[in-house]
Design a protein around this motif. Structure first.
Motif, PDB file in Angstrom:
ATOM      1  N   HIS A  21       0.820  -1.209   0.000  1.00 16.00           N
ATOM      2  CA  HIS A  21       0.000   0.000   0.000  1.00 16.00           C
ATOM      3  C   HIS A  21       0.857   1.263   0.000  1.00 16.00           C
ATOM      4  N   HIS A 164     -16.802  -1.738  -1.793  1.00 19.71           N
ATOM      5  CA  HIS A 164     -15.340  -1.677  -1.772  1.00 19.71           C
ATOM      6  C   HIS A 164     -14.845  -2.621  -0.692  1.00 19.71           C
ATOM      7  N   PRO A 166     -11.516  -3.840   1.085  1.00 23.08           N
ATOM      8  CA  PRO A 166     -10.076  -3.602   1.233  1.00 23.08           C
ATOM      9  C   PRO A 166      -9.312  -4.915   1.261  1.00 23.08           C
ATOM     10  N   GLU A 188      -7.466  -6.029  -2.855  1.00 18.35           N
ATOM     11  CA  GLU A 188      -8.484  -4.975  -2.797  1.00 18.35           C
ATOM     12  C   GLU A 188      -9.317  -5.006  -4.078  1.00 18.35           C
ATOM     13  N   SER A 213      -5.165   3.798  -7.905  1.00 13.40           N
ATOM     14  CA  SER A 213      -6.570   4.035  -7.561  1.00 13.40           C
ATOM     15  C   SER A 213      -7.493   3.308  -8.526  1.00 13.40           C
ATOM     16  N   THR A 223     -10.970   4.379  -4.326  1.00 18.77           N
ATOM     17  CA  THR A 223      -9.757   4.208  -3.531  1.00 18.77           C
ATOM     18  C   THR A 223      -8.574   4.794  -4.283  1.00 18.77           C
ATOM     19  N   PRO A 224      -7.689   5.607  -3.664  1.00 17.52           N
ATOM     20  CA  PRO A 224      -7.788   6.037  -2.279  1.00 17.52           C
ATOM     21  C   PRO A 224      -8.927   7.043  -2.069  1.00 17.52           C
ATOM     22  N   ARG A 226      -7.863   4.863   1.450  1.00 17.20           N
ATOM     23  CA  ARG A 226      -7.943   3.467   1.844  1.00 17.20           C
ATOM     24  C   ARG A 226      -8.899   3.302   3.025  1.00 17.20           C
ATOM     25  N   SER A 227      -9.424   2.115   3.170  1.00 25.69           N
ATOM     26  CA  SER A 227     -10.312   1.808   4.277  1.00 25.69           C
ATOM     27  C   SER A 227      -9.958   0.430   4.809  1.00 25.69           C
TER      28      SER A 227
END
Length: 288
Positions: A21, A164, A166, A188, A213, A223-224, A226-227
């Protein structure tokens, strides 16, 4: 270039050690640098290294893009990707190579030799959605760095939901898919659910290392940021409908698209098989 088995395993193993990441965040900044000397050199080097064909692009000069990301997500000239003409045709969602295509065996999908993964894990543990695709059909398209990186709709439909999930950011090339178990259920991803004349359909944009992204046309960048938790959006009742072949999203740097159909709704053409190069819009099969 095809790696020998030992090199492929080493390449895959080393990815566990990388700050995946962190590298993606760095790439997100670098590809948006607009200094002419920097972005022009980066684009020209990339075009030479990967033999990118810009004659199909609306912008045909490397220097005409405002940054590397604009080049990577470049639009094509009208008509260079005709959509299949069959009324019941399933259009390929992206340029790339067929990684796998076939039937969902119960709730399991084939990834590569020796590896399958669970449908429920791919869909973020959503049992209700999983049941809709049980014993259905799937197609996985890998986008290489040289490919056109916008994603289009295989069958006309109305957006029902987006999720989404992650996860990790392993590479999604052949060497990695053959050596990292549950790859697509670990990386992801952004899952887009549609209601169509072919029943429920999911188009899944899978992230990968250096994919800075993922974005959709109705939301923008998913994204981003991020979660660490799964995020869900409900679009039912909003009437967001798209024609077959309409652009629905893009990768800001490369990756994989997975398309899912429910049981008995998709019939793939027999000549469409793993390893085949494909173009967005060509027919992968038909729906029932």
């Amino acid at each position: 270039m095809i790696m020998p088995p030992s090199s492929s395993k080493l390449f895959a193993s080393l990815q566990y050690l990388l700050p995946q990441h962190g590298l993606s965040r760095l790439m997100h900044r670098v590809v948006r640098i607009r200094r002419p000397w920097f972005k022009n050199a980066m684009i020209r080097t990339f075009c030479k290294l990967y033999r990118v064909d810009l004659t199909e692009s609306i912008c045909t000069s490397p220097d005409s893009f405002e940054c590397f990301n604009s080049f990577f997500t470049r639009a094509l000239k009208p008509g260079v990707r005709p959509i299949c003409s069959e009324p019941d045709g399933i259009a390929c969602p992206a340029d790339g190579v067929i990684s796998q295509i076939g039937a969902i065996e119960g709730r399991r999908l084939f990834q590569a030799k020796g590896h399958c993964f669970e449908l429920a894990e791919l869909l973020g543990g959503d049992d209700c959605r999983t049941a809709k695709f049980e014993n259905g059909s799937f197609a996985t398209v890998y986008l290489s760095p040289r490919d056109y990186h916008r994603v289009h709709l295989p069958v006309a439909g109305t957006l029902a939901a987006m999720v989404h999930v992650p996860g990790a950011l392993f590479s999604v090339n052949v060497a990695t898919t053959e050596n990292i178990p549950n790859l697509f259920a670990r990386n992801e991803r952004v899952i887009c659910y549609f209601d169509t004349v072919a029943g429920p359909m999911a188009v899944i944009l899978v992230g990968a290392i250096f994919v800075s992204s993922i974005e959709t046309v109705w939301y923008g960048e998913v994204t981003p940021p991020r979660s660490k938790t799964i995020r869900r959006w409900d679009y039912s009742g909003q009437g967001l409908s798209f024609e077959r072949g309409a652009e629905i999203g893009r990768f800001n740097m490369g990756s994989t698209v997975i398309v899912l159909f429910g049981a008995g709704h998709a019939c793939w053409r027999p000549e469409i098989e793993a390893g085949l190069s494909v173009k967005m819009g060509m027919s992968l099969g038909s729906y029932r």
